[in-house]
Design an enzyme around this catalytic site. Structure first.
Site, mmCIF file in Angstrom:
data_model
loop_
_atom_site.group_PDB
_atom_site.id
_atom_site.type_symbol
_atom_site.label_atom_id
_atom_site.label_comp_id
_atom_site.label_asym_id
_atom_site.label_seq_id
_atom_site.Cartn_x
_atom_site.Cartn_y
_atom_site.Cartn_z
ATOM 1 N N ARG A 165 44.953 -43.956 6.799
ATOM 2 C CA ARG A 165 45.457 -44.411 5.489
ATOM 3 C C ARG A 165 46.976 -44.378 5.480
ATOM 4 O O ARG A 165 47.628 -45.327 5.070
ATOM 5 C CB ARG A 165 44.882 -43.530 4.368
ATOM 6 C CG ARG A 165 43.515 -43.960 3.856
ATOM 7 C CD ARG A 165 42.460 -44.097 4.950
ATOM 8 N NE ARG A 165 41.140 -44.370 4.426
ATOM 9 C CZ ARG A 165 40.215 -43.439 4.158
ATOM 10 N NH1 ARG A 165 40.462 -42.167 4.424
ATOM 11 N NH2 ARG A 165 39.043 -43.780 3.667
ATOM 12 N N ASP A 217 39.929 -46.724 10.252
ATOM 13 C CA ASP A 217 39.325 -46.892 8.927
ATOM 14 C C ASP A 217 39.556 -48.318 8.449
ATOM 15 O O ASP A 217 40.173 -49.115 9.159
ATOM 16 C CB ASP A 217 39.887 -45.865 7.926
ATOM 17 C CG ASP A 217 38.823 -45.459 6.905
ATOM 18 O OD1 ASP A 217 38.286 -46.359 6.226
ATOM 19 O OD2 ASP A 217 38.518 -44.266 6.786
ATOM 20 N N HIS A 236 33.540 -48.131 7.267
ATOM 21 C CA HIS A 236 34.977 -47.858 7.415
ATOM 22 C C HIS A 236 35.497 -48.517 8.694
ATOM 23 O O HIS A 236 36.260 -47.923 9.448
ATOM 24 C CB HIS A 236 35.236 -46.340 7.439
ATOM 25 C CG HIS A 236 35.037 -45.683 6.100
ATOM 26 N ND1 HIS A 236 35.953 -45.772 5.077
ATOM 27 C CD2 HIS A 236 34.016 -44.929 5.614
ATOM 28 C CE1 HIS A 236 35.510 -45.097 4.020
ATOM 29 N NE2 HIS A 236 34.337 -44.578 4.315
ATOM 30 N N ASP A 265 29.801 -42.121 7.662
ATOM 31 C CA ASP A 265 29.750 -41.949 6.201
ATOM 32 C C ASP A 265 29.961 -43.279 5.486
ATOM 33 O O ASP A 265 30.508 -44.222 6.046
ATOM 34 C CB ASP A 265 30.844 -40.968 5.744
ATOM 35 C CG ASP A 265 32.235 -41.458 6.114
ATOM 36 O OD1 ASP A 265 32.385 -41.978 7.240
ATOM 37 O OD2 ASP A 265 33.159 -41.347 5.286
ATOM 38 N N GLU A 266 29.541 -43.301 4.249
ATOM 39 C CA GLU A 266 29.869 -44.366 3.302
ATOM 40 C C GLU A 266 29.752 -45.763 3.914
ATOM 41 O O GLU A 266 30.676 -46.563 3.812
ATOM 42 C CB GLU A 266 31.285 -44.142 2.750
ATOM 43 C CG GLU A 266 31.390 -42.839 1.979
ATOM 44 C CD GLU A 266 32.799 -42.566 1.446
ATOM 45 O OE1 GLU A 266 32.888 -42.023 0.342
ATOM 46 O OE2 GLU A 266 33.788 -42.878 2.123
ATOM 47 N N TRP A 303 29.688 -32.810 4.222
ATOM 48 C CA TRP A 303 30.809 -32.988 3.273
ATOM 49 C C TRP A 303 30.333 -33.159 1.843
ATOM 50 O O TRP A 303 31.005 -32.738 0.911
ATOM 51 C CB TRP A 303 31.703 -34.157 3.710
ATOM 52 C CG TRP A 303 31.156 -35.536 3.513
ATOM 53 C CD1 TRP A 303 30.275 -36.181 4.326
ATOM 54 C CD2 TRP A 303 31.478 -36.452 2.447
ATOM 55 N NE1 TRP A 303 30.021 -37.438 3.842
ATOM 56 C CE2 TRP A 303 30.746 -37.646 2.689
ATOM 57 C CE3 TRP A 303 32.307 -36.388 1.331
ATOM 58 C CZ2 TRP A 303 30.816 -38.757 1.841
ATOM 59 C CZ3 TRP A 303 32.377 -37.492 0.485
ATOM 60 C CH2 TRP A 303 31.648 -38.656 0.739
ATOM 61 N N PHE A 347 41.114 -30.674 0.956
ATOM 62 C CA PHE A 347 42.485 -30.297 0.645
ATOM 63 C C PHE A 347 43.290 -31.488 0.099
ATOM 64 O O PHE A 347 44.476 -31.355 -0.163
ATOM 65 C CB PHE A 347 43.179 -29.701 1.881
ATOM 66 C CG PHE A 347 42.603 -28.387 2.353
ATOM 67 C CD1 PHE A 347 41.666 -27.692 1.594
ATOM 68 C CD2 PHE A 347 43.005 -27.824 3.554
ATOM 69 C CE1 PHE A 347 41.133 -26.479 2.027
ATOM 70 C CE2 PHE A 347 42.493 -26.610 3.998
ATOM 71 C CZ PHE A 347 41.549 -25.939 3.242
ATOM 72 N N ASP A 348 42.615 -32.643 -0.090
ATOM 73 C CA ASP A 348 43.308 -33.731 -0.791
ATOM 74 C C ASP A 348 43.090 -33.618 -2.307
ATOM 75 O O ASP A 348 43.646 -34.396 -3.068
ATOM 76 C CB ASP A 348 42.874 -35.123 -0.277
ATOM 77 C CG ASP A 348 41.366 -35.359 -0.330
ATOM 78 O OD1 ASP A 348 40.595 -34.361 -0.340
ATOM 79 O OD2 ASP A 348 40.952 -36.535 -0.360
ATOM 80 N N GLU A 360 45.073 -40.752 1.537
ATOM 81 C CA GLU A 360 45.351 -41.815 0.569
ATOM 82 C C GLU A 360 46.585 -41.474 -0.279
ATOM 83 O O GLU A 360 47.407 -42.343 -0.561
ATOM 84 C CB GLU A 360 44.153 -42.017 -0.374
ATOM 85 C CG GLU A 360 42.971 -42.738 0.256
ATOM 86 C CD GLU A 360 41.917 -41.785 0.782
ATOM 87 O OE1 GLU A 360 42.290 -40.655 1.196
ATOM 88 O OE2 GLU A 360 40.736 -42.151 0.798
HETATM 89 C C1 ACM Z 1 34.170 -38.574 3.500
HETATM 90 O O1 ACM Z 1 34.892 -37.923 2.726
HETATM 91 N N1 ACM Z 1 33.843 -39.820 3.222
HETATM 92 C C2 ACM Z 1 33.629 -37.984 4.702
#
Ligand code: ACM
Ligand code: ZN
Length: 548
Positions: free
Chosen positions: A176, A205, A276, A339-340, A406, A432-433, A483
Site C-alpha cells: 500500500r 496487493d 488481492h 484472504d478476502e 486474523w 497495529f494499524d 493504508e
Molecule cells: C487481512 O487483514 N485481510 C488479513
C-alpha cells in the site's frame, strides 16, 4: 549531640535508599524468564576484552560492533581462554534440551560477563539482554561523545531465559505504501532489540507489486505504479499523484535477507493469491477470469477481479513467481495470502466451472483449496510450507497448511484442533494499524481501537484449545497494514510501543504477566528507542499508557 544523631540517621536512610535502588530489577523488555540481581556492577573499560569460544566468533563480532559503536572502546576480540575483565561467549550444546536454540544464560559479575547458549541465536539474545543492562545510550547509532555519569556499567545479575513461542512476529506492508530497504533494516534492528524474530513482508496487493520477478518483468514495470492514491484525510477521493514505480530488486532482497539473518530475524515473504492480486492482472490480464484491461487499484478495499484457477497458465505463473521467491527467501514458511478473495468471478467463469466439474468439486471455496493444494505441493518440492490467512480453512485445509488467524481466534482454534500449526494475529489484539488512543490528536487510521494494555493482555493460546494441541500455536504477530502509514515514521508510530508489549506476550512466561510492571520498565525502555530514533507514540503528560 541530638543533631549528630539526626545526621547519622539521615545518612543511614540515604544509604538504604541507594542500596534499594541498586537492588531494583533492571528494566528489561521483554522480561526474562528467571533473573536474580546481585550487588555490584561490571564496567566496560579500555581494557575489556570480548572472548569467543569455539563457534561463538560470529556472535562475539556482532556484540563487539554493537558495543564499540556507541562506546568508542576498543573491545578487542580474543579467541579461547576467558580472561578477567572479559565478556565471554560460549556455545554449549548440552544446554539445548533446557534452553532450545534461542535461550541463554547470562552471568554478570564485577569481574566478568558470561553468555552461554546452545546456538548462535541464544548467544545473540544474551547479548541483547546484556546491552539492555547498560545505560540506554548504548543503543545510540553513533559514538556517544559525552562521558556518562557512572560510565558504561551493568548491574550484576544471573539470568536464565528462553522464549515462550517460536514465532514472534510483525507484518510490514510495503504494497500500500512502499517502505525503503533502509527502513526494513531499521525495523529489523529494533525488532531484534525486542527479541522479535519474524518479519512478514506483504509484497503484493491490489495497490502494488513490490518484488522483482525476473521471469515476469511486467509485474514491476506495470504493477508497481498506480495513477493515484486515496487522499490523506479524505479516503473517498483521489490525491491525483502518481505513486511509483516502487519495488525491491532481487539484489536488495538478498541484502535484506542477509541483514535480517545476522540479527536472527526471518523474513517471511507473502505473495497474495487468488485475491488481492490486481497488480499482477494489470501486467498479465490473461490470468484473470474475464481478461480485459486492468489498472492498479487507486482506492483501499477489496477488488472483485482475482486469479483464475481454471486457467493452467495461472498455475504455471504462480509456480514461476514462488520459485523465484523461494530462491530469494530461505524462510521455511511461504505466506500465500488467501484472504478476502471474492469468488464471484469464478461462478460465471467457464474455465473455473470446467475445473470444478473435472475435479469433482462442489463449491468455489473448494476451488480455492484445490489451488492451495497445487501450491502446497510445489512449495513442498522446495522444502517449504504453505501459510495463509484463515480464509484458507473455508474450502477445507490442505494437509500441510499452517494458518494465520486474523478474523479473531476461531480459525486458529479450528486449525490447531485439527493438528495444523497456527500463528495468532487477531484483529482484537494484534492489528497495529488500529488507533492506540481515543484522545484527540491521533493520526488518521483505518479504524478500530487497540491500546497498549489490550496488546499486553493478549493470550495466544486459547483457553478452549485442548492442552494436547497447544503446541500448534507457534506464536503471534502484530500487523502494520500501511493504508494509513505513508512513511516509515508513521509505521514506527503505530508499531511502538505496542510491539514492545507483544514482544513480552510472546517471549516471557505467561505466569509473570504484569502490566503495571511492564509500564514501569517501559519508561526506561523508551529511552532506548529514543537513542535508536524510533518515532514511537508518546503519552501526553499525566496520562497512563493505556491510552484511555
Ligand atoms: C487481512 O487483514 N485481510 C488479513
Ligand atoms: Zn476463472
Amino acid at each position: 549531640m541530638k543533631q549528630r544523631r539526626c545526621i547519622v540517621l539521615l545518612l543511614l536512610l540515604c544509604m538504604t535508599a541507594l542500596t534499594n535502588s541498586w537492588a531494583a530489577p533492571p528494566a528489561l523488555v521483554p522480561a526474562p524468564a528467571k533473573m536474580t540481581v546481585a550487588e555490584g556492577t561490571f564496567r566496560l573499560t579500555r581494557e575489556t576484552l570480548i572472548c569467543a569460544g569455539t563457534g561463538a566468533e560470529a556472535e562475539a563480532r556482532t556484540l563487539g560492533v554493537a558495543l564499540r559503536t556507541p562506546t568508542g572502546l576498543p573491545l578487542p576480540l580474543k579467541a579461547g581462554e576467558p580472561k578477567a575483565g572479559a565478556i565471554v561467549l560460549q556455545l554449549d550444546r548440552s544446554l539445548e534440551p533446557q534452553l532450545g536454540a534461542e535461550g541463554y544464560r547470562l552471568s554478570v559479575t564485577p569481574a566478568r560477563v558470561t553468555i552461554c547458549a546452545a546456538a548462535g541465536a541464544g548467544l545473540f539474545y544474551g547479548g541483547v539482554t546484556f546491552r539492555q543492562l547498560l545505560p540506554p545510550q548504548v543503543f545510540a547509532t553513533k559514538r556517544v561523545a559525552r562521558a556518562l555519569d557512572g560510565g558504561w556499567a551493568a548491574p550484576c545479575v544471573e539470568i536464565e531465559d528462553k522464549p515462550r513461542f517460536a514465532w514472534r512476529g510483525l507484518l510490514l506492508d510495503p504494497a500500500r505504501h512502499f517502505m525503503p530497504p533502509e527502513f526494513v533494516k531499521k525495523l529489523v534492528d529494533v525488532m531484534a532489540l525486542h527479541k522479535l524474530n519474524t518479519l512478514q513482508l506483504h509484497l503484493t496487493d491490489d495497490q502494488g507489486w513490490r518484488i522483482e520477478i525476473k521471469k515476469h518483468p511486467l509485474l514491476t514495470k506495470l504493477g508497481s505504479v498506480r495513477k493515484e492514491s486515496p487522499m490523506h484525510g479524505d479516503r473517498k477521493r483521489g490525491d491525483g499523484k502518481r505513486y511509483g514505480p516502487f519495488f525491491y530488486t532481487q539484489r536488495q532482497i538478498r541484502d535484506l535477507v542477509a541483514y535480517a539473518q545476522a540479527r536472527h530475524v526471518t523474513l517471511v515473504p507473502e505473495i497474495e493469491m487468488p485475491g488481492h492480486f490486481l497488480a499482477a492482472l494489470v501486467a498479465y490480464p490473461h490470468l484473470s477470469c474475464r481478461g480485459g484491461q486492468f489498472e492498479v487499484r487507486t482506492r483501499w478495499g477489496i477488488e472483485p477481479d482475482i486469479l483464475c484457477p481454471g486457467n493452467d497458465a495461472a498455475l504455471a505463473f504462480v509456480k514461476d513467481v514462488l520459485g523465484e521467491v523461494c530462491d530469494l527467501f530461505p524462510s521455511r514458511f511461504i505466506h500465500i495470502g488467501g484472504d478476502e478473495a471474492p469468488r464471484d468471478r469464478w461462478k460465471s467463469c467457464p474455465k473455473c466451472q470446467a475445473r470444478l466439474r473435472a475435479e469433482g468439486l462442489t463449491s468455489e471455496a473448494q476451488l480455492q483449496t484445490w489451488l492451495n493444494r497445487r501450491v502446497e505441493e510445489f512449495l513442498a518440492s522446495k522444502g517449504r510450507r504453505l501459510l495463509g490467512w484463515d480464509e484458507i480453512l473455508e474450502g477445507g485445509l490442505t494437509p500441510g497448511a499452517a494458518v494465520m488467524s486474523w478474523r479473531g481466534i476461531k480459525g486458529g482454534i479450528a486449525a490447531a484442533s485439527a493438528g495444523h500449526d497456527v500463528v495468532m494475529a487477531p484483529t482484537t489484539h494484534c492489528y497495529f494499524d488500529y488507533a492506540q488512543s481515543k484522545a484527540p490528536g491521533e493520526p488518521e487510521c483505518i479504524g478500530g481501537f487497540i491500546p497498549l494494555s489490550r496488546v499486553y493482555e493478549f493470550e495466544p493460546v486459547p483457553a478452549e484449545l485442548p492442552e494436547s494441541k497447544s503446541r500448534h500455536i507457534l506464536g503471534a504477530q502484530g500487523t502494520l497494514w500501511s493504508e494509513y502509514m505513508w512513511t516509515p515514521r508513521d509505521v514506527e508510530y503505530f508499531a511502538f510501543p505496542r510491539a514492545a508489549a507483544l514482544a513480552e506476550v510472546v517471549w516471557s512466561p505467561a505466569e509473570q504477566k504484569d502490566f503495571a510492571g511492564f509500564e514501569r520498565r517501559l519508561q526506561n525502555h523508551l529511552l532506548r528507542l529514543d537513542q535508536l530514533g524510533v518515532n514511537y507514540r508518546k503519552e501526553p503528560a499525566g496520562a497512563g499508557t493505556s491510552g484511555r
